[in-house]
Scaffold this motif. Sequence first.
Motif, short mmCIF file in Angstrom:
data_model
loop_
_atom_site.label_atom_id
_atom_site.label_comp_id
_atom_site.label_asym_id
_atom_site.label_seq_id
_atom_site.Cartn_x
_atom_site.Cartn_y
_atom_site.Cartn_z
N GLY A 250 1.00 -1.09 -0.09
CA GLY A 250 0.16 -0.19 -0.35
C GLY A 250 0.69 0.67 -0.08
N PRO A 251 0.41 2.50 0.48
CA PRO A 251 1.15 3.80 0.27
C PRO A 251 2.30 3.79 1.20
CG PRO A 251 -1.44 4.48 0.95
CD PRO A 251 -1.36 2.59 1.11
N ASP A 252 2.68 4.78 1.18
CA ASP A 252 4.59 4.15 1.93
C ASP A 252 3.92 4.21 3.35
OD1 ASP A 252 6.13 4.47 -0.42
OD2 ASP A 252 6.23 6.77 0.17
N ARG A 253 5.30 3.63 4.31
CA ARG A 253 4.74 3.51 5.83
C ARG A 253 5.54 3.15 6.39
NH1 ARG A 253 0.73 0.30 8.47
NH2 ARG A 253 2.41 -0.85 9.48
N GLY A 254 7.01 3.56 5.39
CA GLY A 254 8.55 4.10 6.36
C GLY A 254 8.94 3.07 6.74
N ALA A 258 4.74 -5.26 8.35
CA ALA A 258 3.82 -5.55 7.71
C ALA A 258 2.74 -5.91 7.85
CB ALA A 258 4.32 -6.71 7.02
N THR A 259 1.84 -5.31 7.43
CA THR A 259 -0.05 -5.74 8.03
C THR A 259 -0.61 -6.93 7.34
OG1 THR A 259 -1.51 -4.38 6.10
CG2 THR A 259 0.95 -3.17 8.03
N ASP A 260 -2.55 -7.01 7.75
CA ASP A 260 -2.64 -7.86 6.75
C ASP A 260 -3.61 -7.21 5.67
OD1 ASP A 260 -2.60 -9.48 8.32
OD2 ASP A 260 -4.13 -9.16 10.30
N GLY A 265 -4.45 -6.51 -7.69
CA GLY A 265 -4.18 -6.13 -8.79
C GLY A 265 -3.66 -4.38 -8.69
N GLY A 266 -2.72 -4.09 -9.41
CA GLY A 266 -2.29 -3.07 -8.96
C GLY A 266 -1.53 -2.47 -8.64
N ASP A 267 -1.14 -3.47 -7.47
CA ASP A 267 -0.41 -2.91 -6.00
C ASP A 267 0.90 -3.07 -6.84
OD1 ASP A 267 -2.42 -2.50 -4.49
OD2 ASP A 267 -2.68 -4.42 -3.69
N VAL A 268 1.81 -1.86 -5.78
CA VAL A 268 3.64 -2.49 -6.12
C VAL A 268 3.87 -2.64 -4.53
CG1 VAL A 268 5.05 -0.44 -6.28
CG2 VAL A 268 3.32 -1.04 -7.88
N ILE A 269 4.53 -4.30 -4.85
CA ILE A 269 5.12 -4.27 -3.38
C ILE A 269 6.17 -4.24 -2.93
CG2 ILE A 269 4.80 -6.05 -2.18
CD1 ILE A 269 3.48 -7.38 -4.20
N GLN A 270 6.74 -3.66 -1.76
CA GLN A 270 8.04 -3.57 -1.61
C GLN A 270 8.36 -4.83 -0.33
OE1 GLN A 270 7.95 -0.03 2.19
NE2 GLN A 270 10.02 0.10 1.23
N THR A 271 9.37 -4.89 -0.71
CA THR A 271 10.23 -5.54 0.34
C THR A 271 11.38 -5.56 0.91
OG1 THR A 271 8.66 -7.72 -0.50
CG2 THR A 271 10.13 -8.34 1.22
N ASP A 272 11.64 -5.14 2.52
CA ASP A 272 12.26 -5.19 3.25
C ASP A 272 13.24 -5.77 3.92
OD1 ASP A 272 14.78 -3.24 3.73
OD2 ASP A 272 13.77 -1.69 4.64
N PHE A 273 14.31 -5.80 3.61
CA PHE A 273 14.42 -7.60 4.72
C PHE A 273 16.18 -7.68 4.32
CE2 PHE A 273 15.10 -12.43 4.23
CZ PHE A 273 14.44 -12.65 5.56
N GLY A 274 16.65 -8.33 5.32
CA GLY A 274 18.00 -8.88 6.26
C GLY A 274 17.94 -9.90 6.94
N ILE A 275 18.75 -10.60 6.86
CA ILE A 275 19.70 -11.59 7.76
C ILE A 275 20.82 -11.09 8.41
CG2 ILE A 275 17.46 -13.50 6.63
CD1 ILE A 275 20.30 -14.11 4.66
N LYS A 276 20.93 -11.81 9.31
CA LYS A 276 22.59 -12.14 9.64
C LYS A 276 22.74 -13.33 9.50
CE LYS A 276 22.61 -9.69 14.18
NZ LYS A 276 22.11 -9.32 15.07
N GLU A 398 -3.52 7.23 -6.57
CA GLU A 398 -4.45 8.17 -7.11
C GLU A 398 -5.69 7.62 -5.55
OE1 GLU A 398 -7.09 5.61 -9.94
OE2 GLU A 398 -5.61 6.91 -11.64
N SER A 399 -5.85 6.60 -4.66
CA SER A 399 -6.53 6.80 -3.44
C SER A 399 -6.13 7.22 -1.95
CB SER A 399 -6.23 5.21 -2.66
OG SER A 399 -4.76 4.62 -2.42
N GLY A 400 -5.09 8.58 -2.44
CA GLY A 400 -3.86 9.11 -1.55
C GLY A 400 -2.65 8.39 -1.38
N GLY A 401 -2.31 9.03 -0.33
CA GLY A 401 -0.76 8.71 -0.15
C GLY A 401 -0.19 9.18 -1.54
N THR A 402 1.60 8.54 -0.92
CA THR A 402 2.61 8.64 -1.63
C THR A 402 2.65 6.92 -1.95
OG1 THR A 402 4.35 8.92 -0.18
CG2 THR A 402 3.61 10.79 -1.47
N LYS A 403 3.48 6.47 -2.49
CA LYS A 403 4.78 5.08 -3.05
C LYS A 403 5.92 5.84 -3.43
CE LYS A 403 4.20 0.65 -2.68
NZ LYS A 403 4.14 -0.39 -1.72
N THR A 404 6.85 4.79 -2.44
CA THR A 404 7.87 4.79 -3.63
C THR A 404 8.83 3.30 -3.22
OG1 THR A 404 8.50 6.61 -1.28
CG2 THR A 404 10.64 5.45 -3.07
N ILE A 405 9.41 3.91 -5.05
CA ILE A 405 10.26 2.99 -5.40
C ILE A 405 11.22 3.15 -5.03
CG2 ILE A 405 11.45 1.36 -7.33
CD1 ILE A 405 8.35 1.51 -8.51
#
Length: 433
Positions: A250-254, A258-260, A265-276, A398-405
Amino acid sequence: MIRYLFVLLIFVSACAPDNKPPIEWGESPWPEIRKERINTLLPQAMEAAGVDLWLVICRENNNDPIADHIGGENAGGTAAFLFYRDSEGFHSKVFSPSGESTALDELDIHDEVIPIERGRSAVSMAVDFIKEKDFKTIAINSSTGSAQADGLSYTQRMNLENQLGSELSKRLVSSDELIYEWLSVKLPAEVEILRKAAELTAAWELEAYEMIEPGVTTDADVAAFLDAKMEEYGVGEAWNPTQNPNVNSGPDRGHSHATDKVIMGGDVIQTDFGIKLYGRWVSDIQRFAYVLKEGETEAPEDIQFYWESARAGNRAAFNAMKPGAKGVEVDAAQRVLMKENNSEYVPWSTGHPVGYVAHDVGPNLGGSQSPSVRPAAQKLLKEGMVFAFDGFHAWTLESGGTKTISVEEMVVITENGAEYLIAPQEELVLVWN
């Protein structure tokens, strides 16, 4: 050169017992890497910082942040670690309570470990040695700008100054610059571990996108898939598990959890992830996907443009990364493209050091949009530094908020410039209905 053989990762066969991870990690290479870092990188850091002696005081239950980098992680009673340079070269000496001194000496990372009998003070003996050698510049872990260099408590400092006396106390300086110079550079063996961490991180993110069923799968489901991968492979979290992995369609959350939200369709998905890996070295990688709407076979023109703009920003930053460049200059390199491509404002820095933690010690790749609140943006990149960095493009939904790639990759700085740890993401991942 590293004087040991790096333990190769042993892949377990398909017939291995179910309770074994797919990769047998073996013993941690940290003890030998730590020894090499002390013997090779620390003298260079002391010279760069103009320090004659570095004093670190370790103790149980409220230890110095740098303790496990110098072998002081098992301190019980107070121990004093001294690293110094004189006409004969670089040396290390430890005054340690006798209960811990035997094991510390067996680590074989210090020139001399001197047992302190019960009732005697390690700090007092260290002060006597300092007076004897008459060091001109004495670094201690007291800093207003770096958590890693701020391990000395107020009472410890007052006790030290009282024993040193007013004249020698005037020679005390913060270890801020010394620790910065030391921790910001990684050995080649460490870079190879970080490379493996980045490889696994990116591969699992792409695998997670393959399990998405639009209209059914949630962001939290994708995060749970990645959590299961970490469990299966026996690796740790690169940062707090409440926000790792951060999956957001969804819109940027910084920096968030991850939410429910159901992926549509039409969504851009961001996955920010790291392992140790080995409980020590971490990755920080982002991968982006577009969820095709019914009847679509490729991303719409606007989404494809946003992706290509962000990717171009990443490559511009990459090209600016070389020894001698300032962090702020790397940030500025991709902001030019953002402006040309009409990106919305993005407040985050282009990148940051990564290694022992996700936001490690080293130059900040930011600050070109306004006066930086981080002095590290003016620091110079050096060979052996490792960074995670982004290429940005933001737009209004269009639904409000910003999205950042934010095309986030990892690199190591070499004598010839930046080198990607793994192949960067070239194409936007497509999730099919």
